[in-house]
Scaffold this motif. Structure first.
Motif, PDB file in Angstrom:
ATOM      1  N   ARG A   1       4.029   8.200   4.527  1.00 19.04           N
ATOM      2  CA  ARG A   1       5.132   7.241   5.078  1.00 19.04           C
ATOM      3  C   ARG A   1       4.629   6.380   6.346  1.00 19.04           C
ATOM      4  O   ARG A   1       5.384   5.593   6.642  1.00 19.04           O
ATOM      5  CB  ARG A   1       6.466   7.999   4.969  1.00 19.04           C
ATOM      6  CG  ARG A   1       7.064   8.291   3.828  1.00 19.04           C
ATOM      7  CD  ARG A   1       8.304   9.260   3.671  1.00 19.04           C
ATOM      8  NE  ARG A   1       8.013  10.442   4.482  1.00 19.04           N
ATOM      9  CZ  ARG A   1       8.895  11.411   4.781  1.00 19.04           C
ATOM     10  NH1 ARG A   1      10.230  11.136   4.421  1.00 19.04           N
ATOM     11  NH2 ARG A   1       8.668  12.670   5.106  1.00 19.04           N
TER      12      ARG A   1
ATOM     13  N   ASN B   1       8.146  10.508  -2.104  1.00 19.56           N
ATOM     14  CA  ASN B   1       7.154   9.929  -2.085  1.00 19.56           C
ATOM     15  C   ASN B   1       6.355   9.689  -3.445  1.00 19.56           C
ATOM     16  O   ASN B   1       5.132   9.667  -3.591  1.00 19.56           O
ATOM     17  CB  ASN B   1       5.991  10.770  -1.200  1.00 19.56           C
ATOM     18  CG  ASN B   1       6.345  10.758   0.216  1.00 19.56           C
ATOM     19  OD1 ASN B   1       6.854   9.788   0.806  1.00 19.56           O
ATOM     20  ND2 ASN B   1       6.194  11.575   0.915  1.00 19.56           N
TER      21      ASN B   1
ATOM     22  N   ASP C   1       1.113  12.067   7.227  1.00 18.05           N
ATOM     23  CA  ASP C   1       2.427  11.585   6.271  1.00 18.05           C
ATOM     24  C   ASP C   1       2.151  10.312   5.682  1.00 18.05           C
ATOM     25  O   ASP C   1       1.893   9.487   6.784  1.00 18.05           O
ATOM     26  CB  ASP C   1       3.638  11.795   7.015  1.00 18.05           C
ATOM     27  CG  ASP C   1       4.984  11.864   6.181  1.00 18.05           C
ATOM     28  OD1 ASP C   1       4.909  11.001   5.037  1.00 18.05           O
ATOM     29  OD2 ASP C   1       5.768  12.378   6.130  1.00 18.05           O
TER      30      ASP C   1
ATOM     31  N   GLU D   1      10.197   5.348  -3.773  1.00 21.85           N
ATOM     32  CA  GLU D   1      10.164   6.004  -2.603  1.00 21.85           C
ATOM     33  C   GLU D   1      10.722   7.326  -2.284  1.00 21.85           C
ATOM     34  O   GLU D   1      10.380   8.129  -1.502  1.00 21.85           O
ATOM     35  CB  GLU D   1      10.709   5.031  -1.409  1.00 21.85           C
ATOM     36  CG  GLU D   1      10.209   3.484  -1.413  1.00 21.85           C
ATOM     37  CD  GLU D   1       8.653   3.551  -1.265  1.00 21.85           C
ATOM     38  OE1 GLU D   1       8.033   3.901  -0.382  1.00 21.85           O
ATOM     39  OE2 GLU D   1       8.093   3.273  -2.453  1.00 21.85           O
TER      40      GLU D   1
END
Lengths: 361, 334
Positions: free
Chosen positions: A267, B87, A265, B84
């Motif tokens: 993030r 994504n 991921d 954000e």
């Protein structure tokens, strides 16, 4: 005039008073180290909603703490390379004892009591040899040092008490990084570094050692959380080049292969390679990891391993299981409930909360 | 002379106005919103150009790519809110790619040659490592992709990738226009007050500088014994040095605006930006290959040091003015 303490002492002497317990404190739920605006360090007790229950001065910067299972006593550990661990009567902040590591050792900042409260275990560095050590202290004899054993690796940091069928175990995050007080916090052994998560009996017998793949050997296993079913959550800190894409959180059920969460991921990059604290939510359905460097908490699903949400919080680090789910603390003095979707501020103290929130069990 | 006087008067007027204007409005109206609009426009142009020609060495395509990538780099530090969601920032910029996922993903795309991937929806759901400017760089500048077979599919994939970039940029811009800018101006919901908004902007300034020092410079520098030139950002298209300049030039006005009326700090910030900007412009090392050449390496190290000095100045002098203290937990780990 009879002081309250004298009066209680008298009652104790006659055997009329009940033994002091955590209930005397109006139910603190968490312990945390902090720095006040004057630059003084302290240990604080917090209620379930983050209200201050007590504070007690510390001689230097603290890190984590351990609460006695029955008596309202806590041990506040100095931040590594720690030279003190202070035993505090949490009813009034009285300083009961100071533990100092043996010659050639320093504390790493974490420790725990045995379930019956008779022994205290501390993570330590035997820095002459670079060996990780668990110190053992007899609580009932005024915190007398009664021995030590190998931690199963280098640089033991966080440690939890885990119940298993064979009895209680010490789950130890051996971060793998060798340091020496002469060179401050410099990492001395990166070429050989190999962290692990070790399970030891309370007598120091190695029961299980979990290591990750070689390509993750620079991912220092540092902090731990325990689910109600005995699954260990482990948070890592990457010591290699910045920008590497790596998992920072895993789950480990001894006997099974470790499971790395949110692998792949993008993030994960928001964490800047640094997992600061880790905690399961009250229902074990999710697990959270904080990154003060990235200024956020990621909450992950314990079944799918996916990131469910992110809470952007400046200088956040402390995390603990709360009745309602999860609670977090920040270096800006905030205590927040991490409920679904949003971080709800509970309290704001004029204190910089240090790395960890320790739940009183 | 008349012109000069007029320009002087105009710039003086500008200074007085900006000193009175709200700093958040100023940053939004003069920096963020125009920069986002530029990204939308150039990404749209890239998509249209790639729809007409997919020849990797076609000048119009390379120019359109270059302009859009420039515009992204100028906003690449604004990592909050609209970027954000879903994504989006990663979909535009998957870098660094320490595991080589981008070329792996692209190679698989070409191997599978799945027509469903060529639809906007299909592509938007594909691996993020195969999307955005860094993936497109492989298709346009890496010899193992520029003539890869099947040629027809490769051509269509390039157009799809460019279209996806435009769609993502558009989505970011929409959020800014429709809600996020207003939320920053009002500071009554997502942000509780103007201080929080300024802190968000300050954080993005730090994000940009950290990215510059650790990633854009730090990754290729590696260590003296083990330099890593192939880790430089966008070295295939020779954009590594250029991105450093772009990033510094985008961060300077943000830092200066946040310093507001503190003339002394503004002067010091401008000087502290000017040094690395000049040094970066003079590197004459487009792909930062010089990290592996001891005779050139020291200049890149000196640049990194100047960026570190800049970070230190911003942390020590600008942060406290905005109510941002050095992180108690963030600074050093345990």
């Amino acid at each position: 005039m009879t002081s309250r303490r004298g009066f209680i002492a008298g009652l104790l002497a006659t055997g009329l008073a009940p033994a002091p317990s955590w209930a005397d404190l109006g139910g603190p739920a968490f312990l945390a180290a902090a720095k006040d605006p004057g630059g003084r360090y302290l240990l604080a007790g917090l209620s379930e909603t983050g209200a201050l229950r007590f504070t007690c001065p510390l001689p230097g910067r603290g890190h984590a703490a351990a609460a006695h299972p029955h008596r309202p006593e806590a041990v506040a550990f100095a931040r590594r390379p720690g030279r003190f661990a202070d035993v505090i009567d949490c009813r009034d902040g009285t300083h009961l004892a100071r533990l100092e590591p043996p010659q050639g050792h320093h504390f790493y900042g974490h420790g725990l009591f045995s379930r019956d409260g008779s022994r205290l275990f501390t993570t330590e560095n035997d820095y002459g040899s670079g060996r990780g050590v668990i110190g053992v202290w007899q609580v009932t004899q005024g915190y007398r040092r009664i021995g030590s054993f190998a931690s199963g690796g280098v640089g033991p940091h966080d440690m939890l008490l885990r119940h298993s069928q064979g009895g209680d175990q010490l789950a130890i995050a051996n971060g793998g990084i060798e340091t020496h007080p002469d060179s401050g916090r410099a990492r001395l052994n990166l070429p050989q570094m190999r962290p692990n998560l070790s399970l030891l009996s309370l007598e120091g017998e190695v029961l299980d050692v979990m290591e990750l793949n070689q390509e993750l050997r620079l991912n220092s296993i540092r902090h731990l959380a325990l689910s109600s079913t005995g699954i260990l959550g482990f948070a890592m800190q990457w010591q290699g080049d910045p920008g590497a894409e790596l998992p920072l959180l895993g789950l480990y059920q001894p006997g099974a292969a470790p499971q790395l969460l949110a692998e792949g991921d993008p993030r994960l990059r928001n964490m800047r390679g640094y997992g600061g604290s880790v905690a399961f939510a009250a229902d074990d359905q999710s697990i959270a990891v904080s990154s003060p460097r990235g200024g956020l908490v990621q909450v992950l699903d314990t079944h799918s391993g996916e990131i469910i949400r992110e809470h952007m919080l400046q200088d956040v680090c402390g995390l603990a299981t709360a009745n309602t789910g999860l609670i977090a603390s920040t270096g800006l003095g905030q205590i927040l409930a991490l409920t679904e979707g949003t971080a709800k501020p509970l309290q704001h103290h004029d204190l910089a909360w240090d790395n960890h929130l320790i739940r009183l069990t | 002379m008349k012109h000069l006087l007029f320009a002087l008067a105009a710039s003086l007027a500008l200074v007085t106005t900006s000193a009175r204007a709200d700093v958040v409005d100023e940053i939004l109206d003069d920096q963020i919103l125009p920069a986002m609009q530029a990204l939308v426009d150039s990404s749209q142009d890239l998509a249209e150009t790639a729809g007409r020609t997919c020849q990797p060495d076609a000048a119009p395509l390379q120019n359109a790519y270059s302009q859009a990538f420039d515009d992204w780099t100028r906003v690449s530090h604004l990592r909050f809110g609209p970027t954000e969601t879903d994504n989006r920032a990663f979909a535009l910029a998957f870098w660094p790619d320490s595991r080589g996922k981008t070329p792996k993903t692209l190679a698989k795309h070409l191997r599978d040659a799945d027509p469903a991937l060529l639809t906007p929806q299909g592509f938007a759901q594909s691996s993020i490592a195969g999307r955005g400017f860094y993936a497109l760089e492989f298709m346009l500048y890496d010899a193992s992709f520029t003539s890869a077979e099947p040629a027809e599919y490769r051509c269509a994939l390039i157009a799809t990738m460019a279209g996806d970039i435009a769609t993502t940029a558009e989505a970011i811009q929409q959020d800014w226009q429709q809600s996020y800018a207003a939320q920053m101006r009002s500071a009554t919901g997502r942000y509780q007050d103007k201080t929080e908004v300024k802190q968000e902007l300050f954080k993005s300034l730090n994000t940009g500088l950290q990215m510059l020092a650790d990633m854009r410079l730090g990754r290729p520098l590696g260590s003296f014994d083990k330099p890593r030139p192939k880790r430089a950002e966008a070295w295939r298209s020779g954009r590594s040095q250029h991105h450093i300049v772009l990033a510094l030039q985008a961060l300077q006005p943000l830092a200066v605006a946040l310093a507001q009326d503190d003339d002394d700090l503004v002067t010091r910030l401008e000087a502290a930006f000017q040094k690395p900007i000049l040094r970066a412009l003079r590197l004459e090392d487009p792909s930062l290959a010089g990290v592996a050449d001891p005779a050139k390496r020291f200049r890149i190290e000196a640049l990194q040091q100047e960026v570190n000095d800049l970070q230190a100045l911003i942390e020590s002098d600008l942060g406290p003015a905005l109510g941002v203290l050095a992180g108690f937990n963030a600074l050093d780990g345990d």
